[in-house]
Design an enzyme around this catalytic site. Sequence first.
Site, PDB file in Angstrom:
ATOM      1  N   ASP A 144      -6.651  16.522 -10.024  1.00 24.26           N
ATOM      2  CA  ASP A 144      -7.292  17.793  -9.695  1.00 24.26           C
ATOM      3  C   ASP A 144      -8.768  17.521  -9.464  1.00 24.26           C
ATOM      4  OD1 ASP A 144      -4.829  18.779 -10.315  1.00 24.26           O
ATOM      5  OD2 ASP A 144      -5.507  20.163 -11.872  1.00 24.26           O
ATOM      6  N   HIS A 220      -3.265  10.002 -11.278  1.00 28.51           N
ATOM      7  CA  HIS A 220      -1.975   9.432 -10.929  1.00 28.51           C
ATOM      8  C   HIS A 220      -2.108   8.518  -9.716  1.00 28.51           C
ATOM      9  CE1 HIS A 220       0.375  12.531 -13.340  1.00 28.51           C
ATOM     10  NE2 HIS A 220      -0.856  13.018 -13.343  1.00 28.51           N
ATOM     11  N   SER A 331     -14.528  13.339 -14.501  1.00 28.12           N
ATOM     12  CA  SER A 331     -15.466  12.435 -13.849  1.00 28.12           C
ATOM     13  C   SER A 331     -15.196  12.379 -12.358  1.00 28.12           C
ATOM     14  CB  SER A 331     -15.372  11.041 -14.482  1.00 28.12           C
ATOM     15  OG  SER A 331     -16.415  10.237 -14.001  1.00 28.12           O
TER      16      SER A 331
END
Length: 362
Positions: A144, A220, A331
């Site tokens: 995200d 991911h 981050s």
Amino acid sequence: TDRKKLHTAPVGQVFRLRPFHVLVATGGGYAGYRKYEDYKLEQLEKRGIEVPVKLASEWEVALYKSVPTRLLSRAWGRLNQVELPTWLRKPVYSLYIWTFGVNMKEAAVEDLHHYRNLSEFFRRKLKPQARPVCCLHSVISPSDGKILNFGQVKNCEVEQVKGVTYSLESFLGPRICTEELHFSQAPLGNSFQQQLVTKEGNELYHCVIYLAPGDYHCFHSPTDWRVSHRRHFPGSLMSVNPGVARWIKELFCHNERVVLTGDWKHGFFSLTAVGATNVGSIRIYFDQDLHTNSPRYSKGSYNDFSFISNNNKEGIPMRKGEHLGEFNLGSTIVLIFEAPKDFKFHLKAGQKIRFGEALGSL
């Protein structure tokens, strides 16, 4: 005379200033001032007003680096591990949810009392159906976040935000020995960028994704690829929010980062997890030897680790959408990869994106 000595000695001891205290106070005050400036820039952007690029000078960067962000990040990490009393969990987590706009309806466990400490709450898992992985496109978003920049790499420079660049070689470090990788040796004497491109007719592309504190903290695999090598750069832990990224040139080269390199069906592929303030902890699930934000490190140093061995000639195979790692708070993820010239991004700069959504395809 005796009375003066008696009364002035304690005062002198109380107000004795040390260089470290001066640096911390000055750097902290300046960091707060920069936060306020970033807020004003964000308000201008929301009103559709284009903000001119104004880069920090060397002394401003040095002053920002004087703030002990690595120490503060380690302290924050220890605080995150403290188990909260059951009665305190809901108020603390609710404040965080309200502040950063967290959507707990997507969490696998919505009950706030389930999370024993802040670390568990930050690393919460999502419901399986919350992030469907796009099967129609070759590269998906690994996390995200917000798209800061994307496009072709040109002249060995990569844009961290529009108009502010950093060196490709400084960011990735010296080229890895090609004997460990699955693609052929590029001609020596070419530029660093050309050496990474292994197939004629291909180009080098990049994409920068900023994870805010309220975003899902895991990342991911963005495609099907094989990870051959890990390079860890210890470094600063400055904020990487868009305002600071617009202000400090080569910000991502200053900060601590973990570079994973390997190959996919079109050649070179890399994913870099960049640390930030309170994000000294970067975890790669298949790499138990990785330890980030150590108390001491040599400036400009890096540590290499190869996943290619006599017992493993293929490296670490990753499937698109597979769990890869996590941040402590939020981050930046930087993708740099090789692809044919007809590769197209399906993005807009500044847009919000979620893990599993399409980044681009052929």
